[in-house]
Enzyme design. Structure first.
Site, short mmCIF file in Angstrom:
data_model
loop_
_atom_site.label_atom_id
_atom_site.label_comp_id
_atom_site.label_asym_id
_atom_site.label_seq_id
_atom_site.Cartn_x
_atom_site.Cartn_y
_atom_site.Cartn_z
N SER A 20 24.80 69.90 66.22
CA SER A 20 23.65 70.78 66.46
C SER A 20 23.18 70.67 67.91
CB SER A 20 22.48 70.40 65.54
OG SER A 20 22.81 70.71 64.22
N ARG A 24 23.34 73.55 71.19
CA ARG A 24 22.11 73.93 71.90
C ARG A 24 22.20 73.61 73.38
NH1 ARG A 24 21.31 73.40 66.67
NH2 ARG A 24 19.46 74.23 65.63
N SER A 162 15.12 77.09 57.90
CA SER A 162 16.45 77.06 58.50
C SER A 162 16.35 76.91 60.01
CB SER A 162 17.20 78.37 58.17
OG SER A 162 18.25 78.56 59.11
N ASP A 314 22.92 68.98 54.99
CA ASP A 314 24.38 68.88 55.11
C ASP A 314 24.96 67.67 54.38
OD1 ASP A 314 24.40 71.16 56.63
OD2 ASP A 314 24.24 70.11 58.53
N LYS A 341 26.14 78.10 52.40
CA LYS A 341 26.79 77.30 53.45
C LYS A 341 28.23 77.76 53.63
CE LYS A 341 23.29 74.98 54.69
NZ LYS A 341 22.78 75.15 56.05
N ARG A 345 28.28 75.66 48.29
CA ARG A 345 28.44 74.21 48.10
C ARG A 345 27.92 73.72 46.75
NH1 ARG A 345 27.07 71.92 54.09
NH2 ARG A 345 29.12 72.35 54.97
C1 S3P Z 1 22.20 73.70 61.77
C2 S3P Z 1 21.29 73.99 60.80
C3 S3P Z 1 21.56 73.90 59.38
C4 S3P Z 1 22.80 73.07 59.10
C5 S3P Z 1 23.94 73.41 60.00
C6 S3P Z 1 23.55 73.21 61.46
C7 S3P Z 1 21.81 73.87 63.17
O1 S3P Z 1 21.78 75.20 58.86
O2 S3P Z 1 23.21 73.24 57.76
O3 S3P Z 1 25.05 72.56 59.72
O4 S3P Z 1 22.49 73.33 64.06
O5 S3P Z 1 20.80 74.53 63.41
P1 S3P Z 1 20.55 76.12 58.37
O6 S3P Z 1 19.68 76.32 59.52
O7 S3P Z 1 21.18 77.42 57.92
O8 S3P Z 1 19.96 75.38 57.23
#
Ligand code: S3P
Length: 710
Positions: A20, A24, A162, A314, A341, A345
């Site tokens: 993540s 970013r 999210s 996750d 997902k 899942r």
């Molecule tokens: C993520 C947010 C999550 C996560 C994904 C990575 C991110 O998803 O499941 O693996 O980097 O912002 P959601 O925002 O859809 O829950």
């Protein structure tokens, strides 16, 4: 692929960079007008998709392993001339859609089948409200067609907690004239907010609201010394689980990001009585980081309430597996979001973990697992359904004895390509049992090789399915041959003359055994990559050790200067020989070998000369490493070299067994180590690298003896 453990897992692992945070950092870097270096960038295909998309948008990106440099474009990107491929990565698509909503150009974002099926209306609706012109497919999925246009901020209430939706809105909000506010029903991961603040853009947060002022883009500055990405808790959670489940284990995982919006798993583990300690807590640009010490534990069942779900979203498949090992019922409430997902899942947990014997029930949005202390999987071949986190969960489900054969294990490459490698380094044994192992030998003029019968015997004795074939290839076809073998699924092969050095440039990576040597004799697949190893050095060392020869402080003569001589020199240097003399028909080639940096920078004295100028005096070991030496060719060793009792001779040629040098050595009373012993040990080591099984060395030796008729 099957995963087994023979005993406790022990050791240390450096956590791979957080996925993540890496997405970013790369996206924000592209918007600055600085050159930004990102350290510990996440491995795996998802973050590579983000970098590829940025490159297609005219952002210069360079990558050296985990170090990525992004040259920012001061907020102005180029219109790409092709559809941008986000691969399997939801974060790439959703965050990039937000970022591109502020640009003035037309871009199409697409992905693989799984990604194009995931819901995009959750980002498209708010981005449209901000002024963006975006289209999606009728079913609310990708491809997305984006024409930019964001001018205003506004206040948005997201229907789900999210981080991807929140971040898409915030990234679009960077371009807005007015403030942007996001309200979520729960707290999703906050890396975007923390990173924006660390990069100079103020973000206010209060009671589930996140507010970004207007024209944020003008304030964005990358930290001067680059960006260091914390380790990914969602990846190392699988190592944590492996250690918790394996009796006697003690594993230290360094530099793990413990941002509280991600550590729901640590809270659940604590409630399970799992022995996980977070030590050495520090701050990496607004993100807390710690080292995790994990010890084997007996586990108790747990309850996860809905408000906690975003902090461990996750990790639910993995926690479901851990719940199977805790006596009683564990409950996850409010996990409906799992249906959206990489795969559904919730269904995958129920059906695939169900197939290995985990007792799962789904009641609307609640998942219940009935566990038992001594849970043991039933032998099964579940399918990861192309989902990386399901793949790693299912691989662990088969511990300790490899009862689960995971199909399509390459899904782990999406987020954690070193997963099997890290487990192996801690003592687990990824085993290829059940797979059809296609192996072979790549070289020129190899029809006499004894490797095929030797390795086929090893497969048979270990009860593995597979083949070992010869691939006779000339130098100019080497690259095409490596690609062709890959396409045919032959990713485990030996390499011999004349390709041992040239092959390096067609491989993804060299293992330490081949790196300094720059010569490869064994190619091993690892997480979708082809890795070059050298087992010749170990083969020489082992053959000599078994014959009772002690390398330390000895004087060694190596005849020859090709690939085999290089391995012999390395074995002598590694074994701390006092001195090595390299003698070769061409003194220049001998000097080149002696001049390799690792031969110069070592305690062993390395000299060289032409064949006829070998100094007098005694050598303890003579290694014959030229291809000449058959019965009718003359012995390459000069007449004046002493060959009496106390001298050991390693003749690398094994066909014929009795070369003129072997005859001369025997007559003079020297001890002879046949080349077949080296062939045996390099082959045994290659077999172990390919299969994760102990090589049946004695049976392989017997087969070699039969083939070579000694
Ligand atoms: C993520 C947010 C999550 C996560 C994904 C990575 C991110 O998803 O499941 O693996 O980097 O912002 P959601 O925002 O859809 O829950």
């Amino acid at each position: 692929m099957r995963l087994c453990t023979d005993g406790p897992l022990r050791g240390e692992v450096e956590a791979p960079g957080d996925k993540s945070c890496s997405h970013r950092a790369a996206l924000l870097a592209a918007l600055t007008d600085d050159e930004v270096t990102i350290f510990n960038f996440a491995p795996g295909e998802d973050c590579a998709s983000t970098l590829d998309c940025l490159a297609a948008l005219g952002v210069p990106v360079t990558r050296r392993g985990s170090e990525v440099t992004v040259q920012g474009r001061a907020g102005v990107l180029d219109e790409p001339d092709r559809v941008l491929d986000c691969g399997n990565s939801g974060t790439t698509m959703r965050l990039l859609a937000g970022l591109l909503s502020g640009q003035r150009m037309h871009v199409i974002l697409s992905g693989d089948d799984s990604l194009n099926r995931r819901p995009m209306d959750r980002i498209v609706d708010p981005l449209r409200h901000m002024g963006a012109d975006i289209r999606m497919r009728e079913e609310a999925g990708a491809p997305l067609s984006i024409c930019g246009g964001v001018t205003r901020g506004g206040e948005y209430r997201t229907p789900v907690a999210s981080a991807q939706v929140k971040s898409a809105i915030l990234l679009a909000g960077l371009y807005a004239e007015s403030a942007t506010t996001v309200r979520e029903p729960g707290t999703s991961r906050d890396h975007t907010e923390r990173m924006l603040e660390a990069w100079g853009v103020p973000v206010q947060r209060h009671n589930g609201r996140v507010r970004l002022g207007g024209k944020g883009l003008s304030r964005l500055r990358a930290p001067e010394d680059g960006v260091r990405i914390p380790g990914d808790i969602s990846s190392v959670a699988f190592l944590v689980a492996a250690a918790l489940l394996t009796p006697g284990s003690e594993v230290l995982i360094r530099n793990v990001g413990i941002n509280p919006t991600r550590t729901g798993i640590l809270a659940v583990l604590e409630s399970m009585d799992a022995r996980v300690e977070a030590d050495n807590v520090r701050d990496w640009m607004g993100e807390p980081v710690a080292d995790l010490l994990v010890r084997h534990s007996s586990l108790r069942p747990f309850q996860v309430e809905e408000d906690m779900v975003p902090t461990l979203i996750d990790e639910i498949p993995l926690l479901a597996l851990l719940a199977a090992h805790a006596r009683g019922t564990s409950t996850f409430r409010g996990v409906g979001e799992l249906r959206f997902k990489e795969t559904d899942r919730l269904a995958a947990v129920q059906e695939e973990l169900g197939a290995v014997g985990v007792q799962c029930r789904v009641r609307e949005d609640t998942l219940l697992i009935d566990g038992e202390e001594d849970f043991s999987a039933i032998p099964a071949t579940p399918d990861a359904r192309g989902d990386h986190r399901m793949a790693m969960t299912l691989a662990l489900a088969g511990l300790p004895d490899g009862r689960v054969e995971l199909r399509n294990d390459s899904a782990v490459d999406i987020s954690y390509p070193q997963f099997f490698h890290h487990l192996r380094s801690l003592g687990a044994r990824p085993s290829s049992r059940g797979e059809h192992l296609q192996m072979g030998l790549l070289g020129e003029g190899i029809e006499d090789s004894a490797s095929p019968p030797m390795l086929r015997t090893a497969l048979e004795v270990c009860g593995l399915r597979g083949s070992y074939r010869l691939f006779d290839v000339g130098s100019k076809d080497l690259g095409a041959a490596v690609r062709g073998l890959g396409a045919l699924g032959v990713v485990r092969f030996n390499v011999t003359r004349p390709h041992k050095v040239a092959i390096c440039r067609y491989l993804d990576r060299l293992a330490p055994s081949a790196r300094d040597l720059e010569a490869v004799n064994t190619v091993v697949p690892d997480g979708g990559e082809l890795v070059g190893h050298n087992t010749d050095v170990a083969g020489v060392a082992r053959a000599l050790r078994d014959a009772g020869f002690r390398m330390q402080d000895s004087r060694v003569l190596i005849v020859g200067a090709g690939g085999a001589a290089r391995a012999a020199l390395r074995a002598a240097v590694d074994g701390a020989a006092a001195g090595v003399h390299i003698a070769n028909r061409s003194p220049r080639a001998a000097a080149e070998l002696a001049g390799l940096w690792w031969a110069e920078d070592c305690a062993t004295q390395v000299h060289c000369s032409g064949l006829t100028d070998v100094p007098g005096g005694r050598f303890d070991l003579i290694i014959q490493a030229t291809p000449v030496g058959s019965l009718d060719a003359s012995c390459p060793l000069p007449e004046h070299c002493h060959l009496g009792a106390g001298v050991t001779v390693l003749e690398m040629i094994y066909r014929p067994q009795v070369t003129s040098l072997v005859r001369r050595a025997r007559t003079a009373g020297a001890k002879v180590v046949p080349g077949s012993e080296m062939l045996l040990h390099q082959g045994a080591r290659a077999f172990e690298l390919w299969t994760g099984e102990a090589a049946p060395v004695q049976k392989m030796r017997e087969e070699l003896g039969r083939v070579l008729r000694w």
